[in-house]
Design an enzyme around this catalytic site. Structure first.
Site, PDB file in Angstrom:
ATOM      1  N   GLY A  17       0.825  -1.199   0.000  1.00  0.00           N
ATOM      2  CA  GLY A  17       0.000   0.000   0.000  1.00  0.00           C
ATOM      3  C   GLY A  17       0.853   1.241   0.000  1.00  0.00           C
ATOM      4  N   GLY A  20       3.128   1.125   3.173  1.00  0.00           N
ATOM      5  CA  GLY A  20       3.972  -0.013   3.506  1.00  0.00           C
ATOM      6  C   GLY A  20       3.408  -1.289   2.945  1.00  0.00           C
ATOM      7  CB  VAL A  22      -1.102  -5.301   3.116  1.00  0.00           C
ATOM      8  CG1 VAL A  22      -2.320  -5.888   3.831  1.00  0.00           C
ATOM      9  CG2 VAL A  22      -1.255  -3.787   2.968  1.00  0.00           C
ATOM     10  CE  LYS A  37      -2.390  -0.144   4.959  1.00  0.00           C
ATOM     11  NZ  LYS A  37      -3.142   1.028   4.469  1.00  0.00           N
ATOM     12  CG  ASP A 126      -6.474   8.144  -1.728  1.00  0.00           C
ATOM     13  OD1 ASP A 126      -6.557   8.536  -2.908  1.00  0.00           O
ATOM     14  OD2 ASP A 126      -5.591   7.362  -1.342  1.00  0.00           O
TER      15      ASP A 126
END
Length: 389
Positions: A17, A20, A22, A37, A126
């Protein structure tokens, strides 16, 4: 099996993601699988996004929000529900443009999730197909889960500057958001319209926010309303947008799946890889019980062999011989040995002196241990000796 911060066992990498990696993980506290995550080498900005996202506590069927977090050395991790069907972006890549009734169901679920988010005073900022996760439901009714709140904004949140960095994904951002406006729920509604247009056409909006050309029906009318450049022309809430969506007549009744009548109906597959060998759907594979060595019996524990008559042992006391008849000196039996065994001489008869002395001068000897059989053996040996005289 090492657990991150004593709680999360990271099993396998399932995606990456903006903040970082997942992982599929096992939560030792909840005793279940979660999506973890992991944020590694982080700067202040990404750490702020992490803190903001893990602080959300929204429980809703169409929202995936963190429910736990942990830190260990230079890494931090937060955990949320594990969603197995990939994202809407994955579905679009597998299938292409989706049927209008299917799009209506997805948009309706997204609006329900946004209603809960906005009611909590949060603007997502987002929304895009990659952040809309799906449960693996096959060709049945889809189940959408809104995720990734890393750049979410809080309503009435103090702004440090009026010209902060623009956050979001180009093509899905409302014009006023591009201009640096404060967070507003109508910014998310603009993005709902942009996402709906992409689901219907398979075409992503360009970086300037230009949408693909639409049709002349009620659903496209709603999309154009949502993507108005002026936020005042948009519906004022996700709930109001949901009511307009219902008027299109595209939402099927519960349990009805009209898209399955198409030659190639949309299908949401399980996107997770098989579990490693050490794991099962119910959790870690139970450890095998340790092997127990069979103890070697010592002298005191040894059991006699399973025979009809037990052989004598060195520790056994010599049996008490039965009474024997009184013999004349010439008829005396051979002597007893020190171990109590009677040794009988057999072989060719030789000239000899009388008495016991002659027994030691007889031919080849075949010694038989018979002492343990008591007085009867003594009589037998004596009888043999008499016959050989």
């Amino acid at each position: 099996m090492e657990a991150f911060a004593g709680r999360y066992v990271l099993i396998d990498l399932v995606g990456t993601g903006g903040m970082g990696s997942v992982w599929r993980a096992w939560d030792l506290r909840r005793k279940g699988y979660v999506a973890a995550k992991v944020l590694g080498q982080h700067d202040a900005a990404t750490l702020l996004r992490f803190v903001r996202e893990q602080s959300l506590r929204i429980e809703h069927p169409h929202v995936v929000a963190p429910h736990g977090w942990a830190a260990d050395d230079d890494k931090v991790v937060f955990a949320m529900d594990l969603v197995r069907g990939g994202s809407v972006a994955t579905l679009l890549g597998d299938h292409g443009p989706l049927p209008a009734s299917y799009v209506a169901v997805l948009v309706d679920q997204l609006l329900h999730g946004l209603s809960a988010v906005h009611a909590a005073g949060i603007v997502h900022r987002d929304l895009k197909p990659a952040n809309l996760l799906l449960d693996a439901t096959g060709t049945a009714h889809p189940r959408l889960r809104l995720s990734d709140f890393g750049i979410a904004g809080l309503l009435d949140e103090p702004r440090m500057t009026r010209h902060s960095t623009i956050l979001g994904t180009p093509g899905y951002i409302a014009p006023e958001q591009m201009a640096g406006a404060d967070p507003d729920p109508r910014q998310d509604l603009y993005t709902v319209g942009a996402v709906a247009a992409e689901l219907l056409t398979g075409e992503r909006p360009d970086i300037h926010g230009n949408l693909p050309a639409g049709g002349d029906d009620l659903l496209w009318d709603l999309i154009r309303l949502l993507t108005s450049a002026d936020p005042a022309n948009r519906p004022d809430s996700a709930a109001a947008t949901g009511r307009l969506l219902a008027k299109t007549g595209l939402l099927p009744p519960a349990g009805v799946t009209p898209w399955t009548m198409a030659p190639d109906p949309p299908e949401v597959f399980d996107q997770l890889p098989p579990l490693p060998p050490a794991w099962t759907p119910a959790g870690p594979t139970p450890a095998a019980p340790p092997l127990t060595a069979t103890p070697t019996p010592g002298p005191a524990d040894a059991s006699p062999p399973p025979t009809a008559a037990r052989m004598p042992r060195a520790t056994d006391a010599a049996p008490t011989p039965a009474a024997t008849p009184t013999l004349r000196p010439a008829d005396a039996a051979p002597p007893l040995t020190s171990g109590g065994a009677v040794l009988a001489a057999a072989g060719r008869r030789r000239p000899q002196a009388s008495g016991v002395e002659g027994a030691g001068r007889m031919g080849p000897l075949a010694w038989v241990a018979v002492g343990s059989f008591g007085g009867a053996a003594v009589l037998l040996v004596a009888a043999v000796w008499l016959l050989l005289r």
